[in-house]
Design a protein around this motif. Structure first.
Motif, PDB file in Angstrom:
ATOM      1  N   TYR A   1      71.574  36.988  63.055  1.00 21.33           N
ATOM      2  CA  TYR A   1      72.263  38.005  62.255  1.00 21.33           C
ATOM      3  C   TYR A   1      73.078  37.361  61.141  1.00 21.33           C
ATOM      4  O   TYR A   1      73.815  36.400  61.366  1.00 21.33           O
ATOM      5  CB  TYR A   1      73.185  38.846  63.133  1.00 21.33           C
ATOM      6  N   ASP A   2      72.942  37.907  59.929  1.00 23.41           N
ATOM      7  CA  ASP A   2      73.700  37.444  58.766  1.00 23.41           C
ATOM      8  C   ASP A   2      74.720  38.520  58.417  1.00 23.41           C
ATOM      9  O   ASP A   2      74.357  39.605  57.951  1.00 23.41           O
ATOM     10  CB  ASP A   2      72.756  37.205  57.584  1.00 23.41           C
ATOM     11  N   GLU A   3      75.977  38.225  58.680  1.00 21.24           N
ATOM     12  CA  GLU A   3      77.016  39.236  58.469  1.00 21.24           C
ATOM     13  C   GLU A   3      77.152  39.630  57.010  1.00 21.24           C
ATOM     14  O   GLU A   3      77.446  40.786  56.692  1.00 21.24           O
ATOM     15  CB  GLU A   3      78.355  38.698  58.993  1.00 21.24           C
ATOM     16  N   ALA A   4      76.903  38.693  56.095  1.00 20.75           N
ATOM     17  CA  ALA A   4      77.055  38.981  54.666  1.00 20.75           C
ATOM     18  C   ALA A   4      76.027  40.008  54.191  1.00 20.75           C
ATOM     19  O   ALA A   4      76.341  40.922  53.429  1.00 20.75           O
ATOM     20  CB  ALA A   4      76.930  37.694  53.860  1.00 20.75           C
ATOM     21  N   THR A   5      74.782  39.853  54.638  1.00 20.06           N
ATOM     22  CA  THR A   5      73.727  40.776  54.197  1.00 20.06           C
ATOM     23  C   THR A   5      73.479  41.901  55.195  1.00 20.06           C
ATOM     24  O   THR A   5      72.695  42.799  54.927  1.00 20.06           O
ATOM     25  CB  THR A   5      72.405  40.009  54.000  1.00 20.06           C
ATOM     26  N   ARG A   6      74.129  41.833  56.358  1.00 18.52           N
ATOM     27  CA  ARG A   6      73.958  42.820  57.429  1.00 18.52           C
ATOM     28  C   ARG A   6      72.474  42.968  57.790  1.00 18.52           C
ATOM     29  O   ARG A   6      71.935  44.060  57.907  1.00 18.52           O
ATOM     30  CB  ARG A   6      74.541  44.179  57.022  1.00 18.52           C
ATOM     31  N   SER A   7      71.817  41.820  57.932  1.00 19.77           N
ATOM     32  CA  SER A   7      70.393  41.830  58.262  1.00 19.77           C
ATOM     33  C   SER A   7      70.089  40.660  59.200  1.00 19.77           C
ATOM     34  O   SER A   7      70.905  39.751  59.360  1.00 19.77           O
ATOM     35  CB  SER A   7      69.538  41.715  57.001  1.00 19.77           C
ATOM     36  N   TYR A   8      68.886  40.709  59.805  1.00 18.84           N
ATOM     37  CA  TYR A   8      68.468  39.683  60.750  1.00 18.84           C
ATOM     38  C   TYR A   8      67.409  38.765  60.151  1.00 18.84           C
ATOM     39  O   TYR A   8      66.542  39.206  59.400  1.00 18.84           O
ATOM     40  CB  TYR A   8      67.866  40.326  62.003  1.00 18.84           C
TER      41      TYR A   8
ATOM     42  N   ASP B   1      77.443  40.161  72.453  1.00 18.97           N
ATOM     43  CA  ASP B   1      78.391  41.072  71.800  1.00 18.97           C
ATOM     44  C   ASP B   1      77.684  42.086  70.907  1.00 18.97           C
ATOM     45  O   ASP B   1      78.167  42.423  69.812  1.00 18.97           O
ATOM     46  CB  ASP B   1      79.428  40.286  70.980  1.00 18.97           C
TER      47      ASP B   1
ATOM     48  N   SER C   1      70.182  37.082  67.995  1.00 21.58           N
ATOM     49  CA  SER C   1      70.200  35.854  67.199  1.00 21.58           C
ATOM     50  C   SER C   1      69.727  36.147  65.773  1.00 21.58           C
ATOM     51  O   SER C   1      68.925  37.048  65.541  1.00 21.58           O
ATOM     52  CB  SER C   1      69.263  34.811  67.816  1.00 21.58           C
TER      53      SER C   1
ATOM     54  N   LEU D   1      74.803  41.833  69.319  1.00 24.27           N
ATOM     55  CA  LEU D   1      73.966  41.318  68.240  1.00 24.27           C
ATOM     56  C   LEU D   1      72.948  40.319  68.761  1.00 24.27           C
ATOM     57  O   LEU D   1      73.250  39.518  69.651  1.00 24.27           O
ATOM     58  CB  LEU D   1      74.827  40.635  67.170  1.00 24.27           C
TER      59      LEU D   1
END
Length: 216
Positions: free
Chosen positions: A40-47, A34, A38, A36
């Motif tokens: 991915y942290d949605e809260a920090t918008r970083s990998y 979808d 593996s 993204l």
């Protein structure tokens, strides 16, 4: 074009297996779904990029499969990633007539064998987009697949608009780079000596394993 080269076996297999990281094995758990990758942290918008690391041997060198058949090899993961970009999808997105697109694919992918070379020359039409970085990375992937990096007549050649732009990067006029695109030492203990700098900054594999030669 990347998918076309792979599907039609037009890539330079020996070059890809021996001189790129396509044969390296990625650790279990890496995926793309979808839109993204593996980690991915949605809260920090970083990998968390540790999820993308290679499997390594005890000496730290990446494990490889030069047959390119292992399902977790970079090659197979890339093949899966680009599988969505079939010809009809591409021409619908770009508006390029299908017959013209296929002619371009055939012509350029014919360079993916010994004795042939193809170059990509680009200017601002490639880079000045929200996806400019991805555009250039796609050029790199295609040229490595075809074995067009590191030989006469090949490469990815930026047609810079100003001579001082090219010169500043080639001749070490920027604060962060020495000539030859070698990173400048930083004010950290590991960089206090030439030996320390090279031990920290020289990778065990790839073209940049030659960094000591370049720097000295």
């Amino acid at each position: 074009m990347i998918k076309y080269a792979i599907d039609n076996k037009l890539f330079h297999k020996e070059y890809v297996a021996k001189y790129t990281n396509a044969s390296f094995l990625v650790k279990e758990g890496f995926d793309f779904k979808d839109g993204l990758f593996s980690g991915y942290d949605e809260a920090t918008r970083s990998y968390d990029k540790t999820k993308w690391e290679f499997e390594t041997a005890e000496d730290g060198t990446p494990k490889r499969d030069e047959t390119l058949e292992h399902p977790r090899s970079v090659f197979q993961l890339m093949k899966k990633h680009y599988s969505r970009y079939d010809v009809d999808t591409v021409v619908n997105v770009t508006g390029t007539p299908k017959k013209d697109f296929l002619k371009v694919c055939d012509a350029f992918c014919s360079t993916g064998k010994p004795g042939k070379a193809g170059t990509i020359m680009y200017a601002m039409g490639t880079t000045q987009h929200t996806v400019g970085t991805q555009n250039v990375r796609a050029f790199g992937i295609l040229q490595l697949l075809l074995g067009n990096i590191g030989l006469p007549g090949g490469g990815i050649n930026a047609l810079r608009g100003e001579s001082n732009v090219q010169g500043s990067t080639d001749f070490g006029l920027l604060f962060g780079d020495l000539p030859g695109y070698v990173g400048a030492p930083k004010a950290i203990p590991e960089h206090a000596t030439l030996k320390g700098y090279l031990e920290k900054e020289t990778p065990k594999t790839s073209y940049w394993a030659n960094k000591p030669k370049f720097l000295v």
